[in-house]
Design a protein around this motif. Structure first.
Motif, PDB file in Angstrom:
ATOM      1  N   ALA A 106       4.516  -0.532   8.471  1.00 46.52           N
ATOM      2  CA  ALA A 106       3.352  -0.621   7.586  1.00 46.52           C
ATOM      3  C   ALA A 106       2.412   0.557   7.819  1.00 46.52           C
ATOM      4  O   ALA A 106       1.946   1.201   6.870  1.00 46.52           O
ATOM      5  N   ILE A 107       2.174   0.882   9.091  1.00 40.62           N
ATOM      6  CA  ILE A 107       1.296   2.024   9.393  1.00 40.62           C
ATOM      7  C   ILE A 107       1.892   3.321   8.863  1.00 40.62           C
ATOM      8  O   ILE A 107       1.229   4.130   8.220  1.00 40.62           O
ATOM      9  N   THR A 108       3.198   3.512   9.113  1.00 42.84           N
ATOM     10  CA  THR A 108       3.858   4.729   8.645  1.00 42.84           C
ATOM     11  C   THR A 108       3.717   4.872   7.137  1.00 42.84           C
ATOM     12  O   THR A 108       3.361   5.921   6.608  1.00 42.84           O
ATOM     13  N   SER A 109       4.009   3.772   6.454  1.00 39.82           N
ATOM     14  CA  SER A 109       3.970   3.780   5.004  1.00 39.82           C
ATOM     15  C   SER A 109       2.574   4.152   4.513  1.00 39.82           C
ATOM     16  O   SER A 109       2.401   5.018   3.648  1.00 39.82           O
ATOM     17  N   GLY A 110       1.567   3.525   5.090  1.00 39.52           N
ATOM     18  CA  GLY A 110       0.192   3.808   4.700  1.00 39.52           C
ATOM     19  C   GLY A 110      -0.181   5.263   4.950  1.00 39.52           C
ATOM     20  O   GLY A 110      -0.725   5.937   4.085  1.00 39.52           O
ATOM     21  N   LEU A 111       0.176   5.750   6.158  1.00 39.12           N
ATOM     22  CA  LEU A 111      -0.174   7.135   6.507  1.00 39.12           C
ATOM     23  C   LEU A 111       0.473   8.127   5.550  1.00 39.12           C
ATOM     24  O   LEU A 111      -0.170   9.039   5.041  1.00 39.12           O
ATOM     25  N   ILE A 112       1.780   7.924   5.295  1.00 39.78           N
ATOM     26  CA  ILE A 112       2.487   8.902   4.462  1.00 39.78           C
ATOM     27  C   ILE A 112       1.958   8.855   3.031  1.00 39.78           C
ATOM     28  O   ILE A 112       1.672   9.889   2.427  1.00 39.78           O
ATOM     29  N   ARG A 134      -2.183   2.650  -5.100  1.00 32.58           N
ATOM     30  CA  ARG A 134      -0.837   3.116  -4.744  1.00 32.58           C
ATOM     31  C   ARG A 134      -0.601   3.000  -3.245  1.00 32.58           C
ATOM     32  O   ARG A 134       0.466   2.582  -2.806  1.00 32.58           O
ATOM     33  N   VAL A 135      -1.606   3.360  -2.443  1.00 33.13           N
ATOM     34  CA  VAL A 135      -1.454   3.239  -0.995  1.00 33.13           C
ATOM     35  C   VAL A 135      -1.248   1.761  -0.641  1.00 33.13           C
ATOM     36  O   VAL A 135      -0.353   1.412   0.140  1.00 33.13           O
TER      37      VAL A 135
END
Ligand code: ADP
Ligand code: MG
Length: 415
Positions: A168-174, A128-129
């Motif tokens: 991309a980083i934001t999406s992964g972190l959240i 999912r991540v």
């Protein structure tokens, strides 16, 4: 670096909001509230992105709005709602080429993500991540190409960072944070269940203790009666005590058996109104004794399936508790109604009520606030009966005001 700085600020605000809302979400007992709050989080995040968006000299807006829109749609399945919110907010910033591009992209995204939602839910945590990051990168690339067509092709390296790397980083972190928080909630729920199972396995040991006491008493009296000659009066008294001790033992055994065998031997049609009336008639003397008025608000013709005698026992326990919560009299209301295919039964009293902690402990074996008078088994039995009928219970209570038990049975059939 102005844009990058701005986006990083945007990112940290989203993370702060995420942790705050997840804390609130964890405290919600009902699934519906949790889902609602989750959607609210994503809507607020989109709003924050707009508030902190930055416009360059050639009229391009940089922000992270696609991230909450994408994650929100994947996690909650509310793609159209979130796309709608995003497009409307963008509209407030002026209707121009940028608006139409944005509207187009987000509408297509809404279709795609809504369609992906159930597949997404079936993936593993890491997948999912991964999917969240991938979808964000692809969307960002598409947006970048489209902006390149409207204005001029983006060549500046910083634009690449702002447009691809940060989202991309934001999406992964959240999404990683959402997964971790969910995981810990699940583990805690499992632990709570394991606790209950352990309590039940202690039950047999405790039960034999509970029954041994009255039996010893009875044995003692029988021996006394056999050994010496007492006056008739005294003998009667001994026998009466012995019988009441046996009654108590019988009650404990009955409760225990119902709990140990919650699976129903019989499944029959239960005429809710008839059975509730029966229960109320049985308990009528008790109500009169305690100066309690009974209100009946029935919707006629409600039928649910289950074992009739266990249904009665479950509701006798509930209503008796209601009576016992009103030692100085009061009103007990029994209400039934139907919504869709769900039959609702509500038992309300205006008695002493319960604190949140007491509500949480309901159904725990031997939990009672009635000292020697209580067995602390009634609610455990009632819950297991309702569970076996695939019913749900919601409890609302306020100390000093009263308590409502709201049962929902979705297996009802109409007469
Ligand atoms: P018992 O009635 O033998 O104490 P139960 O399992 O039936 O055992 O109930 C457990 C406890 O839950 C009660 O002792 C009481 O504190 C609380 N309780 C249950 N129903 C009510 C109610 N309607 N109002 C207030 N407290 C209640
Ligand atoms: Mg009770």
């Amino acid at each position: 670096m102005e844009i990058t700085k701005h986006l990083l600020l945007n990112l940290s605000l989203l993370i702060v909001l995420l942790f705050f809302t997840q804390l609130v979400i964890e405290r919600q007992a009902s699934e519906k509230n949790r889902n609602g709050l989750q959607i609210l989080y994503f809507i607020l995040s989109i709003l924050i992105c707009f508030i902190f968006s930055i416009e360059t000299s050639d009229g391009i807006r940089f922000d992270l709005r696609q991230v909450p829109m994408i994650l929100g749609s994947l996690y909650t399945g509310q793609g159209f709602l979130l796309a709608g919110v995003t497009i409307i907010m963008r509209g407030f910033m002026g209707i121009n080429d940028g608006f139409w591009t944005s509207a187009g992209v987000f509408t297509v995204l809404a279709f795609l993500l809504t369609w992906m939602h159930s597949w997404f839910s079936s993936l593993s945590l890491n997948q999912r991540v991964g999917v969240s990051i991938l979808v964000t990168v692809i969307t960002s690339m598409v947006l970048m190409q489209l902006i390149g067509i409207i204005t001029e092709p983006i060549t500046h390296p910083e634009a690449w960072i702002s447009f691809l790397v940060i989202p991309a980083i934001t999406s992964g972190l959240i999404s990683y944070s959402i997964e971790t928080i969910r995981q810990s909630l699940l583990i805690r729920q499992k632990l709570a269940k394991a606790d209950k199972i352990e309590a039940v396995s202690h039950l047999s040991a405790a039960i034999s203790h509970e029954i041994r006491n009255p039996l010893t008493t009875v044995k003692g009296f029988l021996q006394l009666l056999g050994e010496q000659s007492y006056p008739e009066e005294k003998k009667k008294e001994f026998i009466q005590i012995a019988v009441s001790e046996l009654d108590r033992a019988e009650e404990v055994i009955n409760d225990y058996l119902t709990f140990a065998r919650p699976a129903f031997e019989k499944v029959e049609e239960i005429d809710v109104e008839k059975e509730l009336n029966h229960v109320l008639n049985v308990l009528k003397p008790l109500a009169n004794l305690n100066d309690i008025k009974i209100n009946r608000k029935y919707t006629p013709g409600l039928i649910i399936s289950g074992d009739r005698s266990k249904f009665q026992q479950g509701f006798i326990n509930l209503i008796k508790n209601g009576f016992e919560a009103m030692p100085d009299g009061g009103e007990l209301t029994v209400q039934t109604f139907l919504t869709g295919h769900t039959a609702h039964i509500l038992i309300s009293d205006n008695g002493i009520g319960m604190t949140e902690e007491q509500i949480n402990r309901l159904g725990e074996p031997y939990y009672t606030t009635k000292g020697q008078q209580g067995t602390g088994l009634g609610m455990m039995v009632t819950f297991s009966i309702i569970r076996a009928m695939r019913g749900k219970v919601e409890i609302k209570s306020q100390p000093g005001k009263g308590t409502t038990f709201h049962m929902k049975f979705s297996n009802q059939t109409e007469k």
